[in-house]
Enzyme design. Structure first.
Site, PDB file in Angstrom:
ATOM      1  N   PRO A   2       1.838  -6.636   8.178  1.00  0.00           N
ATOM      2  CA  PRO A   2       1.812  -7.588   9.284  1.00  0.00           C
ATOM      3  C   PRO A   2       0.620  -8.536   9.173  1.00  0.00           C
ATOM      4  O   PRO A   2      -0.496  -8.121   8.871  1.00  0.00           O
ATOM      5  CB  PRO A   2       1.690  -6.685  10.514  1.00  0.00           C
ATOM      6  CG  PRO A   2       2.282  -5.392  10.084  1.00  0.00           C
ATOM      7  CD  PRO A   2       1.907  -5.251   8.638  1.00  0.00           C
ATOM      8  N   GLU A   3       0.880  -9.815   9.404  1.00  0.00           N
ATOM      9  CA  GLU A   3      -0.166 -10.820   9.353  1.00  0.00           C
ATOM     10  C   GLU A   3      -0.557 -11.208  10.778  1.00  0.00           C
ATOM     11  O   GLU A   3      -0.080 -10.609  11.749  1.00  0.00           O
ATOM     12  CB  GLU A   3       0.318 -12.022   8.550  1.00  0.00           C
ATOM     13  CG  GLU A   3       0.724 -11.652   7.132  1.00  0.00           C
ATOM     14  CD  GLU A   3       1.210 -12.846   6.315  1.00  0.00           C
ATOM     15  OE1 GLU A   3       0.805 -13.986   6.613  1.00  0.00           O
ATOM     16  OE2 GLU A   3       1.999 -12.631   5.370  1.00  0.00           O
ATOM     17  N   ARG A 117       4.935   5.217   6.265  1.00  0.00           N
ATOM     18  CA  ARG A 117       4.190   5.288   5.005  1.00  0.00           C
ATOM     19  C   ARG A 117       2.711   5.639   5.214  1.00  0.00           C
ATOM     20  O   ARG A 117       1.972   5.841   4.257  1.00  0.00           O
ATOM     21  CB  ARG A 117       4.335   3.955   4.258  1.00  0.00           C
ATOM     22  CG  ARG A 117       5.784   3.677   3.871  1.00  0.00           C
ATOM     23  CD  ARG A 117       6.027   2.232   3.504  1.00  0.00           C
ATOM     24  NE  ARG A 117       5.391   1.860   2.244  1.00  0.00           N
ATOM     25  CZ  ARG A 117       5.407   0.627   1.742  1.00  0.00           C
ATOM     26  NH1 ARG A 117       6.010  -0.348   2.400  1.00  0.00           N
ATOM     27  NH2 ARG A 117       4.827   0.372   0.593  1.00  0.00           N
TER      28      ARG A 117
END
Length: 279
Positions: A2-3, A117
């Protein structure tokens, strides 16, 4: 990963349910994600009140009473879900906070961190240590803040012989920009991702600074970009994917000139650009 726009979407959603509310119950299902979580995290959060929710680069900073900060980093696959009723947790739901108007009041929301993850992280530390925290101390200015400008880009790019695309991804120069929005901003600025960073000055720097701000604001408005893992806290997807001009469009016609979009690899990351508009 995510940015800035995706993280800002999460920040806004969390602010709407956490600010001036308390942790009525806390569940922490494991002692580590990417790194070891703070010791006794659930007990240290129980009964605590949230005063404000900020963002720094790609990190959410949840300010608590007693002058502490709960830091959230979503990593590669992390996401936040906000529920109105008690959810059934799955194996990848590692943390859940039950939120209420007071420590003993009925629950108003349930905030869950899901991370299949486990590249994300949660930390709890004194607010006085924010500027020296290992994940925050070397971050550059916010691209949507007053310290960001064409003059800043020109100054930090000076003497850099590497590509401008790589420089935009350097979090020490500008905080929060990732691969998607660097490609998009360079397209709107009409700058090749292969151009040397040191040549970004004058009108080029003006165009790039404006394009960065425009692209990020548009992405935030659309809730970010959902390509793989990003889902908004309410379960919605980010719709900026429908506005992408070059990213992920290898071989497709440029929306401005119809020239096929090209993809190159720079430092292990895919860069997309129009060879005509960004020549």
């Amino acid at each position: 990963m995510p940015e800035l726009p995706e993280v800002e979407t999460v920040r806004r959603a969390l602010a709407s349910v956490l600010e001036n509310h308390y942790v009525a119950a806390a569940f922490v299902g494991r002692n580590d994600l990417r790194w070891t979580l703070p010791e006794n995290l659930a007990a240290r959060l129980l009964g605590r009140g949230f005063t404000s929710i900020d963002r720094r680069g790609k990190y959410v900073l949840m300010h608590l009473d007693q002058k502490e900060i709960l830091l959230l980093h979503l990593g590669m696959s992390g996401s936040i879900r906000i529920h109105d009723t008690p959810p059934t947790l799955d194996k990848h739901d590692h943390i859940m906070l039950t939120i209420a108007a007071s420590p003993t009041a009925a629950a108003t929301h349930y905030v869950v961190l899901n991370d299949p993850r486990r590249f994300g992280w949660i930390d709890l530390f004194p607010a006085a240590h924010q500027d020296t925290h290992q994940l925050l101390r070397n971050l550059g200015p916010e691209p949507l803040g007053n310290a960001f400008s064409a003059a800043h880009l020109q100054a930090v790019f000076k003497g850099r012989s590497g590509p401008v695309k790589n420089a935009l991804l350097n979090q020490q120069l500008v905080a929060g920009i990732g691969n998607i929005y660097a490609s998009e901003a360079l397209f709107y600025a009409r700058i090749s991702p292969r151009r040397k960073a040191a040549t970004i000055k004058g009108q080029r720097a003006e165009r790039l600074a404006a394009a960065v701000v425009k692209t990020l604001h548009a992405a935030i408005e659309d809730g970010g970009t959902s390509l793989r893992d990003h889902i908004q806290p309410g379960g919605e997807i980010g719709y900026f994917v429908q506005r992408l001009a070059v990213y992920g469009r290898d071989g497709q016609p440029c929306q401005a000139c119809t020239t096929p979009i090209k993809m190159i690899v720079q430092s292990g990351r895919s860069s997309f650009y129009c060879p005509r508009c960004q020549g």
